[in-house]
Design a protein around this motif. Structure first.
Motif, PDB file in Angstrom:
ATOM      1  N   THR A  94       0.836  -1.192   0.000  1.00 33.91           N
ATOM      2  CA  THR A  94       0.000   0.000   0.000  1.00 33.91           C
ATOM      3  C   THR A  94       0.875   1.248   0.000  1.00 33.91           C
ATOM      4  N   GLY A  95       0.255   2.388  -0.232  1.00 30.59           N
ATOM      5  CA  GLY A  95       0.999   3.641  -0.164  1.00 30.59           C
ATOM      6  C   GLY A  95       1.607   3.863   1.201  1.00 30.59           C
ATOM      7  N   ALA A  96       0.835   3.538   2.270  1.00 28.02           N
ATOM      8  CA  ALA A  96       1.334   3.709   3.637  1.00 28.02           C
ATOM      9  C   ALA A  96       2.543   2.819   3.892  1.00 28.02           C
ATOM     10  N   GLU A  97       2.463   1.566   3.457  1.00 29.76           N
ATOM     11  CA  GLU A  97       3.576   0.637   3.658  1.00 29.76           C
ATOM     12  C   GLU A  97       4.809   1.087   2.882  1.00 29.76           C
ATOM     13  N   THR A  98       4.589   1.599   1.680  1.00 29.35           N
ATOM     14  CA  THR A  98       5.715   2.069   0.866  1.00 29.35           C
ATOM     15  C   THR A  98       6.398   3.253   1.526  1.00 29.35           C
ATOM     16  N   LEU A  99       5.626   4.204   2.018  1.00 27.82           N
ATOM     17  CA  LEU A  99       6.215   5.368   2.692  1.00 27.82           C
ATOM     18  C   LEU A  99       6.946   4.945   3.962  1.00 27.82           C
ATOM     19  N   PHE A 121      -1.026  16.424  -1.019  1.00 25.73           N
ATOM     20  CA  PHE A 121      -0.959  15.747  -2.318  1.00 25.73           C
ATOM     21  C   PHE A 121      -2.188  14.866  -2.586  1.00 25.73           C
ATOM     22  N   GLU A 122      -3.110  14.850  -1.647  1.00 22.52           N
ATOM     23  CA  GLU A 122      -4.377  14.119  -1.815  1.00 22.52           C
ATOM     24  C   GLU A 122      -4.128  12.663  -2.199  1.00 22.52           C
ATOM     25  N   LEU A 123      -3.263  12.002  -1.442  1.00 24.44           N
ATOM     26  CA  LEU A 123      -2.903  10.615  -1.727  1.00 24.44           C
ATOM     27  C   LEU A 123      -3.680   9.670  -0.815  1.00 24.44           C
ATOM     28  N   ASP A 124      -4.341   8.701  -1.402  1.00 24.22           N
ATOM     29  CA  ASP A 124      -5.018   7.645  -0.646  1.00 24.22           C
ATOM     30  C   ASP A 124      -3.985   6.568  -0.328  1.00 24.22           C
ATOM     31  N   ILE A 125      -3.473   6.592   0.893  1.00 22.04           N
ATOM     32  CA  ILE A 125      -2.364   5.706   1.253  1.00 22.04           C
ATOM     33  C   ILE A 125      -2.812   4.281   1.552  1.00 22.04           C
ATOM     34  N   ASP A 126      -4.133   4.044   1.571  1.00 21.90           N
ATOM     35  CA  ASP A 126      -4.620   2.693   1.852  1.00 21.90           C
ATOM     36  C   ASP A 126      -4.716   1.831   0.599  1.00 21.90           C
ATOM     37  N   LYS A 128      -3.309  -0.093  -2.774  1.00 21.44           N
ATOM     38  CA  LYS A 128      -2.061  -0.736  -3.176  1.00 21.44           C
ATOM     39  C   LYS A 128      -1.457   0.013  -4.365  1.00 21.44           C
ATOM     40  N   VAL A 129      -0.145  -0.063  -4.453  1.00 17.84           N
ATOM     41  CA  VAL A 129       0.569   0.662  -5.500  1.00 17.84           C
ATOM     42  C   VAL A 129       0.086   0.251  -6.887  1.00 17.84           C
ATOM     43  N   ARG A 130      -0.265  -1.036  -7.057  1.00 18.04           N
ATOM     44  CA  ARG A 130      -0.712  -1.486  -8.374  1.00 18.04           C
ATOM     45  C   ARG A 130      -1.998  -0.784  -8.822  1.00 18.04           C
ATOM     46  N   ALA A 131      -2.733  -0.218  -7.875  1.00 17.14           N
ATOM     47  CA  ALA A 131      -3.970   0.475  -8.214  1.00 17.14           C
ATOM     48  C   ALA A 131      -3.751   1.966  -8.468  1.00 17.14           C
ATOM     49  N   TYR A 132      -2.529   2.428  -8.254  1.00 19.35           N
ATOM     50  CA  TYR A 132      -2.235   3.848  -8.439  1.00 19.35           C
ATOM     51  C   TYR A 132      -2.027   4.189  -9.908  1.00 19.35           C
ATOM     52  N   SER A 133      -2.410   5.389 -10.273  1.00 20.19           N
ATOM     53  CA  SER A 133      -2.045   5.949 -11.571  1.00 20.19           C
ATOM     54  C   SER A 133      -0.582   6.364 -11.535  1.00 20.19           C
ATOM     55  N   LYS A 134      -0.062   6.726 -12.705  1.00 15.90           N
ATOM     56  CA  LYS A 134       1.313   7.236 -12.780  1.00 15.90           C
ATOM     57  C   LYS A 134       1.492   8.439 -11.850  1.00 15.90           C
ATOM     58  N   GLY A 135       0.509   9.339 -11.855  1.00 17.68           N
ATOM     59  CA  GLY A 135       0.605  10.527 -11.013  1.00 17.68           C
ATOM     60  C   GLY A 135       0.636  10.192  -9.541  1.00 17.68           C
ATOM     61  N   ASN A 136      -0.180   9.215  -9.101  1.00 22.35           N
ATOM     62  CA  ASN A 136      -0.198   8.851  -7.688  1.00 22.35           C
ATOM     63  C   ASN A 136       1.083   8.138  -7.259  1.00 22.35           C
ATOM     64  N   ARG A 137       1.664   7.351  -8.151  1.00 24.82           N
ATOM     65  CA  ARG A 137       2.959   6.740  -7.826  1.00 24.82           C
ATOM     66  C   ARG A 137       4.023   7.821  -7.674  1.00 24.82           C
ATOM     67  N   GLN A 138       3.924   8.859  -8.509  1.00 22.75           N
ATOM     68  CA  GLN A 138       4.873   9.964  -8.394  1.00 22.75           C
ATOM     69  C   GLN A 138       4.685  10.703  -7.076  1.00 22.75           C
ATOM     70  N   VAL A 140       3.849   9.389  -4.245  1.00 22.05           N
ATOM     71  CA  VAL A 140       4.512   8.592  -3.208  1.00 22.05           C
ATOM     72  C   VAL A 140       5.992   8.949  -3.133  1.00 22.05           C
ATOM     73  N   LEU A 141       6.632   9.037  -4.305  1.00 25.30           N
ATOM     74  CA  LEU A 141       8.065   9.350  -4.331  1.00 25.30           C
ATOM     75  C   LEU A 141       8.340  10.756  -3.816  1.00 25.30           C
ATOM     76  N   LEU A 142       7.495  11.704  -4.183  1.00 26.10           N
ATOM     77  CA  LEU A 142       7.699  13.081  -3.740  1.00 26.10           C
ATOM     78  C   LEU A 142       7.511  13.200  -2.231  1.00 26.10           C
ATOM     79  N   ILE A 143       6.473  12.585  -1.709  1.00 23.47           N
ATOM     80  CA  ILE A 143       6.251  12.624  -0.261  1.00 23.47           C
ATOM     81  C   ILE A 143       7.424  11.985   0.465  1.00 23.47           C
ATOM     82  N   ALA A 144       7.890  10.838  -0.047  1.00 25.36           N
ATOM     83  CA  ALA A 144       9.025  10.151   0.580  1.00 25.36           C
ATOM     84  C   ALA A 144      10.273  11.025   0.579  1.00 25.36           C
TER      85      ALA A 144
END
Length: 310
Positions: A94-99, A121-126, A128-138, A140-144
């Motif tokens: 998930t986004g939370a686990e990745t962060l 960034f209006e990110l739904d961290i619950d 999974k990454v596979r469900a993210y769009s390209k923008g949402n994956r980006q 995650v990286l910016l927040i990290a």
């Protein structure tokens, strides 16, 4: 910690007979935002990979806060965060686990700031990454990258996939990082983004640094492309200051304009303009106009003397 965040001396990388980066001398001061520009294949990402110690230079050296990037990469990485242009995350997390994992890798996280960034960034961290769009994956990286408040941010096309609203959030986060004294190495094709954020700009072409300067010194890169269609006679723009690359197609003129637009408006006001369009040129178009028409074109004038005068 050294006052110079990034220093390269004769940094070079050769693949066979091709110089991906050649004799790069570059210095970025602590607290500075440097825009690192160039067309595709210019050597920007290769430079970044050598700064990170991910590839071995053929010659020369790179330092991060006085630490040799190749010989002391672990120590150098304690001072930085990196956002790649082509993200690769773990699809089953998930986004939370990745962060959380990326925070453990960094070793330090401002948790309150992390939560603020997730909201901004209006990110739904619950999800999974596979469900993210390209923008949402980006996102995650910016927040990290931002959440650890590193001394140095190395960003390679950091807003790829972001919509305009989220790009504005990114710009504000970067401004805040600059206000806190963080250093930023920003590689981007978005000229307006670099102009809004950078203190200095460095231009790479065919692996060589061809020009470096402040935004004021680089203002000639801000040429605007115009398309004007006339009902009556087409005016002569050859004497208008700042107008270049004039091309005529019947009753329509295509041209570029740099500097104050008042002289141009005076000429157009005396003509029967039926349609007027303007747009900022892409970075690729600017390079084609400024440096010889393509990758195999002639090199720009050598600006090394000015570069080393910093």
């Amino acid at each position: 910690m050294a006052e110079t965040a990034i220093r390269t001396e004769g940094l070079s990388k050769r693949y066979g007979t091709t110089d991906a980066v050649a004799d790069l001398d570059l210095e970025v001061s602590k607290g500075e935002v440097l825009g690192y520009l160039g067309p595709n294949g210019a050597g920007k990402t290769t430079t970044i990979r050598m700064l990170l110690g991910l590839i071995r230079p053929t010659a020369g050296r790179a330092e991060i806060f006085g630490l040799d990037s190749h010989r002391r990469p672990v120590e150098a990485h304690r001072h930085l965060a990196y956002v790649p242009g082509d993200e690769t995350l773990w699809p089953g997390m998930t986004g939370a686990e990745t962060l959380h994992l990326l925070g453990r890798v960094q070793g330090k996280v401002d948790e309150a700031y992390r939560d603020e960034l997730i909201t901004r960034f209006e990110l739904d961290i619950d999800k999974k990454v596979r469900a993210y769009s390209k923008g949402n994956r980006q996102k995650v990286l910016l927040i990290a990258a931002f959440m650890g408040r590193p001394d140095l941010l190395i960003l390679d096309e950091p807003t790829a996939g972001l919509d305009p609203l989220m790009e504005q959030v990114f710009r504000q986060c970067l401004r805040e990082a600059k206000e806190r004294g963080q250093t930023v190495f920003l590689s981007s094709h978005i000229l307006s983004q670099v102009e809004a954020l950078a203190d200095r700009v460095a231009i790479l072409r065919n692996g060589r640094l061809v020009e470096t300067g402040t935004l004021a010194e680089m203002r000639h890169l801000s040429a605007v492309t115009f398309e004007a269609t006339f009902e009556g006679p087409v005016p002569d723009l050859s004497g208008v200051p700042g107008v270049t690359s004039v091309r005529s197609e019947g009753a329509t003129l295509h041209f570029q304009m740099a500097g104050p637009v008042e002289p141009l408006l005076k000429v157009l006001a005396d003509s029967e303009v039926s349609r007027l369009l303007s747009r900022e040129p892409s970075l690729e178009e600017l390079f084609l106009a400024l440096y010889g028409g393509g990758p195999a074109g002639p090199e720009a004038p050598d600006r090394r003397a000015r570069r080393r005068g910093r």
